[in-house]
Motif scaffolding. Sequence first.
Motif, PDB file in Angstrom:
ATOM      1  N   THR A   1     -12.057  12.994   2.411  1.00  0.00           N
ATOM      2  CA  THR A   1     -11.141  11.855   2.400  1.00  0.00           C
ATOM      3  C   THR A   1     -10.559  11.630   3.790  1.00  0.00           C
ATOM      4  O   THR A   1     -10.437  10.488   4.239  1.00  0.00           O
ATOM      5  CB  THR A   1      -9.999  12.092   1.400  1.00  0.00           C
TER       6      THR A   1
ATOM      7  N   PHE B   1     -13.485   3.457 -10.635  1.00  0.00           N
ATOM      8  CA  PHE B   1     -14.670   2.655 -10.320  1.00  0.00           C
ATOM      9  C   PHE B   1     -14.287   1.193 -10.118  1.00  0.00           C
ATOM     10  O   PHE B   1     -14.728   0.534  -9.171  1.00  0.00           O
ATOM     11  CB  PHE B   1     -15.665   2.818 -11.481  1.00  0.00           C
ATOM     12  N   TYR B   2     -13.383   0.690 -11.009  1.00  0.00           N
ATOM     13  CA  TYR B   2     -12.945  -0.702 -10.901  1.00  0.00           C
ATOM     14  C   TYR B   2     -12.258  -0.936  -9.567  1.00  0.00           C
ATOM     15  O   TYR B   2     -12.517  -1.934  -8.888  1.00  0.00           O
ATOM     16  CB  TYR B   2     -11.999  -1.034 -12.056  1.00  0.00           C
TER      17      TYR B   2
ATOM     18  N   ASN C   1     -10.503   8.632  -4.990  1.00  0.00           N
ATOM     19  CA  ASN C   1      -9.772   9.851  -5.333  1.00  0.00           C
ATOM     20  C   ASN C   1      -9.562   9.955  -6.837  1.00  0.00           C
ATOM     21  O   ASN C   1      -9.690  11.034  -7.413  1.00  0.00           O
ATOM     22  CB  ASN C   1      -8.416   9.872  -4.625  1.00  0.00           C
ATOM     23  N   ILE C   2      -9.225   8.811  -7.475  1.00  0.00           N
ATOM     24  CA  ILE C   2      -9.021   8.833  -8.926  1.00  0.00           C
ATOM     25  C   ILE C   2     -10.329   9.183  -9.632  1.00  0.00           C
ATOM     26  O   ILE C   2     -10.365   9.998 -10.546  1.00  0.00           O
ATOM     27  CB  ILE C   2      -8.473   7.472  -9.397  1.00  0.00           C
TER      28      ILE C   2
ATOM     29  N   TYR D   1       0.351  10.837  -9.297  1.00  0.00           N
ATOM     30  CA  TYR D   1      -0.793  11.041 -10.190  1.00  0.00           C
ATOM     31  C   TYR D   1      -1.412  12.420  -9.966  1.00  0.00           C
ATOM     32  O   TYR D   1      -1.746  13.128 -10.916  1.00  0.00           O
ATOM     33  CB  TYR D   1      -1.812   9.926  -9.933  1.00  0.00           C
TER      34      TYR D   1
ATOM     35  N   LYS E   1      -7.259   1.227  -0.257  1.00  0.00           N
ATOM     36  CA  LYS E   1      -7.211   1.184  -1.719  1.00  0.00           C
ATOM     37  C   LYS E   1      -8.516   1.692  -2.314  1.00  0.00           C
ATOM     38  O   LYS E   1      -8.520   2.383  -3.325  1.00  0.00           O
ATOM     39  CB  LYS E   1      -6.943  -0.244  -2.183  1.00  0.00           C
TER      40      LYS E   1
ATOM     41  N   CYS F   1     -17.401  -2.448 -15.515  1.00  0.00           N
ATOM     42  CA  CYS F   1     -16.705  -1.200 -15.829  1.00  0.00           C
ATOM     43  C   CYS F   1     -16.656  -0.959 -17.326  1.00  0.00           C
ATOM     44  O   CYS F   1     -16.925   0.148 -17.800  1.00  0.00           O
ATOM     45  CB  CYS F   1     -15.285  -1.238 -15.286  1.00  0.00           C
TER      46      CYS F   1
ATOM     47  N   LEU G   1       0.815  -1.212   0.000  1.00  0.00           N
ATOM     48  CA  LEU G   1       0.000   0.000   0.000  1.00  0.00           C
ATOM     49  C   LEU G   1       0.848   1.261   0.000  1.00  0.00           C
ATOM     50  O   LEU G   1       0.413   2.303  -0.476  1.00  0.00           O
ATOM     51  CB  LEU G   1      -0.923  -0.011   1.217  1.00  0.00           C
TER      52      LEU G   1
ATOM     53  N   THR H   1     -10.877  12.873  -9.316  1.00  0.00           N
ATOM     54  CA  THR H   1     -10.024  13.659 -10.209  1.00  0.00           C
ATOM     55  C   THR H   1     -10.551  13.623 -11.628  1.00  0.00           C
ATOM     56  O   THR H   1     -10.436  14.604 -12.363  1.00  0.00           O
ATOM     57  CB  THR H   1      -8.590  13.118 -10.181  1.00  0.00           C
ATOM     58  N   SER H   2     -11.129  12.472 -12.029  1.00  0.00           N
ATOM     59  CA  SER H   2     -11.636  12.404 -13.398  1.00  0.00           C
ATOM     60  C   SER H   2     -12.796  13.378 -13.575  1.00  0.00           C
ATOM     61  O   SER H   2     -12.920  14.015 -14.618  1.00  0.00           O
ATOM     62  CB  SER H   2     -12.080  10.981 -13.721  1.00  0.00           C
TER      63      SER H   2
ATOM     64  N   PHE I   1     -13.110  16.207 -11.913  1.00  0.00           N
ATOM     65  CA  PHE I   1     -12.469  17.528 -11.986  1.00  0.00           C
ATOM     66  C   PHE I   1     -12.007  17.797 -13.419  1.00  0.00           C
ATOM     67  O   PHE I   1     -12.239  18.872 -13.980  1.00  0.00           O
ATOM     68  CB  PHE I   1     -11.244  17.609 -11.071  1.00  0.00           C
ATOM     69  N   LEU I   2     -11.360  16.781 -14.009  1.00  0.00           N
ATOM     70  CA  LEU I   2     -10.817  16.921 -15.353  1.00  0.00           C
ATOM     71  C   LEU I   2     -11.940  17.175 -16.353  1.00  0.00           C
ATOM     72  O   LEU I   2     -11.799  17.981 -17.274  1.00  0.00           O
ATOM     73  CB  LEU I   2     -10.056  15.641 -15.709  1.00  0.00           C
TER      74      LEU I   2
ATOM     75  N   PHE J   1      -3.927  20.492 -15.476  1.00  0.00           N
ATOM     76  CA  PHE J   1      -4.788  21.641 -15.195  1.00  0.00           C
ATOM     77  C   PHE J   1      -4.129  22.946 -15.646  1.00  0.00           C
ATOM     78  O   PHE J   1      -4.810  23.837 -16.164  1.00  0.00           O
ATOM     79  CB  PHE J   1      -5.120  21.725 -13.705  1.00  0.00           C
TER      80      PHE J   1
ATOM     81  N   ILE K   1     -13.405   9.334 -19.152  1.00  0.00           N
ATOM     82  CA  ILE K   1     -14.151   8.094 -18.917  1.00  0.00           C
ATOM     83  C   ILE K   1     -13.209   6.952 -18.548  1.00  0.00           C
ATOM     84  O   ILE K   1     -13.510   6.148 -17.656  1.00  0.00           O
ATOM     85  CB  ILE K   1     -14.998   7.747 -20.158  1.00  0.00           C
TER      86      ILE K   1
ATOM     87  N   MET L   1      -2.704   9.850   4.034  1.00  0.00           N
ATOM     88  CA  MET L   1      -2.807   8.415   3.734  1.00  0.00           C
ATOM     89  C   MET L   1      -1.659   7.655   4.388  1.00  0.00           C
ATOM     90  O   MET L   1      -1.859   6.552   4.908  1.00  0.00           O
ATOM     91  CB  MET L   1      -2.768   8.211   2.221  1.00  0.00           C
TER      92      MET L   1
ATOM     93  N   MET M   1     -13.528   4.998 -15.036  1.00  0.00           N
ATOM     94  CA  MET M   1     -13.761   3.555 -14.937  1.00  0.00           C
ATOM     95  C   MET M   1     -12.633   2.876 -14.170  1.00  0.00           C
ATOM     96  O   MET M   1     -12.853   1.902 -13.454  1.00  0.00           O
ATOM     97  CB  MET M   1     -13.896   2.957 -16.339  1.00  0.00           C
TER      98      MET M   1
ATOM     99  N   LEU N   1     -10.332   3.970  -1.071  1.00  0.00           N
ATOM    100  CA  LEU N   1     -10.301   5.440  -0.994  1.00  0.00           C
ATOM    101  C   LEU N   1      -9.418   6.037  -2.091  1.00  0.00           C
ATOM    102  O   LEU N   1      -9.763   7.081  -2.665  1.00  0.00           O
ATOM    103  CB  LEU N   1      -9.805   5.885   0.378  1.00  0.00           C
ATOM    104  N   VAL N   2      -8.285   5.371  -2.387  1.00  0.00           N
ATOM    105  CA  VAL N   2      -7.449   5.840  -3.493  1.00  0.00           C
ATOM    106  C   VAL N   2      -8.239   5.797  -4.795  1.00  0.00           C
ATOM    107  O   VAL N   2      -8.202   6.730  -5.614  1.00  0.00           O
ATOM    108  CB  VAL N   2      -6.164   4.990  -3.593  1.00  0.00           C
TER     109      VAL N   2
ATOM    110  N   LEU O   1     -10.320   7.212 -16.938  1.00  0.00           N
ATOM    111  CA  LEU O   1      -9.906   7.411 -15.543  1.00  0.00           C
ATOM    112  C   LEU O   1     -11.046   7.065 -14.592  1.00  0.00           C
ATOM    113  O   LEU O   1     -10.855   6.433 -13.541  1.00  0.00           O
ATOM    114  CB  LEU O   1      -9.470   8.857 -15.316  1.00  0.00           C
TER     115      LEU O   1
END
Lengths: 139, 173, 123
Positions: free
Chosen positions: C93, C25-26, C42-43, B14, C36, B71, B4, C46-47, C49-50, B22, C18, B46, C22, C38-39, C20
């Motif tokens: 978060t 989401f996965y 976060n992704i 990332y 994990k 997905c 982790l 961010t998608s 936001f983008l 941005f 899309i 984290m 997915m 929560l990470v 990012l």
Amino acid sequence: MMDRKPILRVTAKIFMPFILLFGLYVQIHGDFGPGGGFQAGVIFASSFILYALIYSLHDAKLVLSSVALEIMAAIGVLLFAGTGVVSFFYGENFLNYNALAHDPIHGQHYGILIIELGVGLTVFSAMTLIFYTFAGRGR
Amino acid sequence: MTNLFGVVMLSGIYSLVTALVFVNLDAVDVAFTEAAVGAGLSTVLMLGTLVLTGKEEIKTTRKPWLPLIVCVATGVVLIYGTLDMPKYGDPNAPVHQHVAPRYIDDSEGEVGVPNIVTSVLASYRGFDTLGETTVVFTALIGVLILLTGLRKRDKNELTLEELEEQRKREKEL
Amino acid sequence: MEALDFISPGLYNYWIVIFLMMAGFYIVIARGNLVKKLVGLNIFQTSVFLLYISMGKVQDATAPILGEGFDTFSNPLPHVLILTAIVVGIATTALGLSLVVRIREAYGTIEDKDLLELEDETS
């Protein structure tokens, strides 16, 4: 643990004032360039987190205790909401800063500075306090 | 990846890359915030959690096929939905027609602050920002309640041990 | 929809978003570890936001800060919304992470499968 890492300790000590100065610049210069309360709060918080990581949580708490941070977080929100309430007394709408000075443009300027300060205070103390609780949990 | 620590570090990288994207998309204020928050604070938080919960993930024996199919299917449906969207960078897109021109044209005369983002954030949509600040404050209260508990009691109130001692003393009497 | 339209480059930003989304989401639905998850969230965040920021971009425009010599600006409204959303995102978060810490202290594990088994044993 960090007693034997003089490079880190000295670098952190040199960097601290510059980070704080940069935070202040971002806070006050937010009207003209990129920046503002949210970013400044986070930068301020990161400087305190750096201090707490390199030295110790205890030392950081000597500089700024968690009770003071709790009060500062509340003051930030109150400053923001209070600015809105003040405009009531001038017969304006909530959070309309036109009445804060002799002409609307200056009023807007003062209003933005004050509420950005409120946002900065809240974000700074919230982030620092969250870090304090996470770091203090381990021991 | 079951370590982790590596996961958290990669998510920090990332965030930093997203901040660069941005900047490229003309959102300097957002990039600033994302770089400070995503790459700095959230990584530190984290890592603080990992210290308390353990660094290794147990390898999952679960089959990845069902989530993968879900997905991919959702993604295909969403991509089909984008075919009607306005093109990237199109100045005639519906988003640019309504509120934004007013902010861009009038904010200098009405608010007098060069940074339009700040004037919208603090003045035109000040109520919104007040709500967001309150959310941050509420999250802080939530974290404090969850992690430090409600330890600060009334000073006159006796703790459990003191109550027990008192009861013992009363029994002895 | 013609074939030529389909491969036109104007929609790539949505497709990246899309992808990012997915990916996040996965991670949320396929991985059992709560940190994990929560990470992954976060992704996903961010998608979104983008998506907002890329919609606000105008060709040949500059950042929305008024100055001499610039007359086209990107849309400032998405920037404002996302700016506040990022800070609120880190606050929520942190709340999620503190919940994870409490779950770990109460159950001794943060894998959702083990948590479900423990729940079944106690009930």
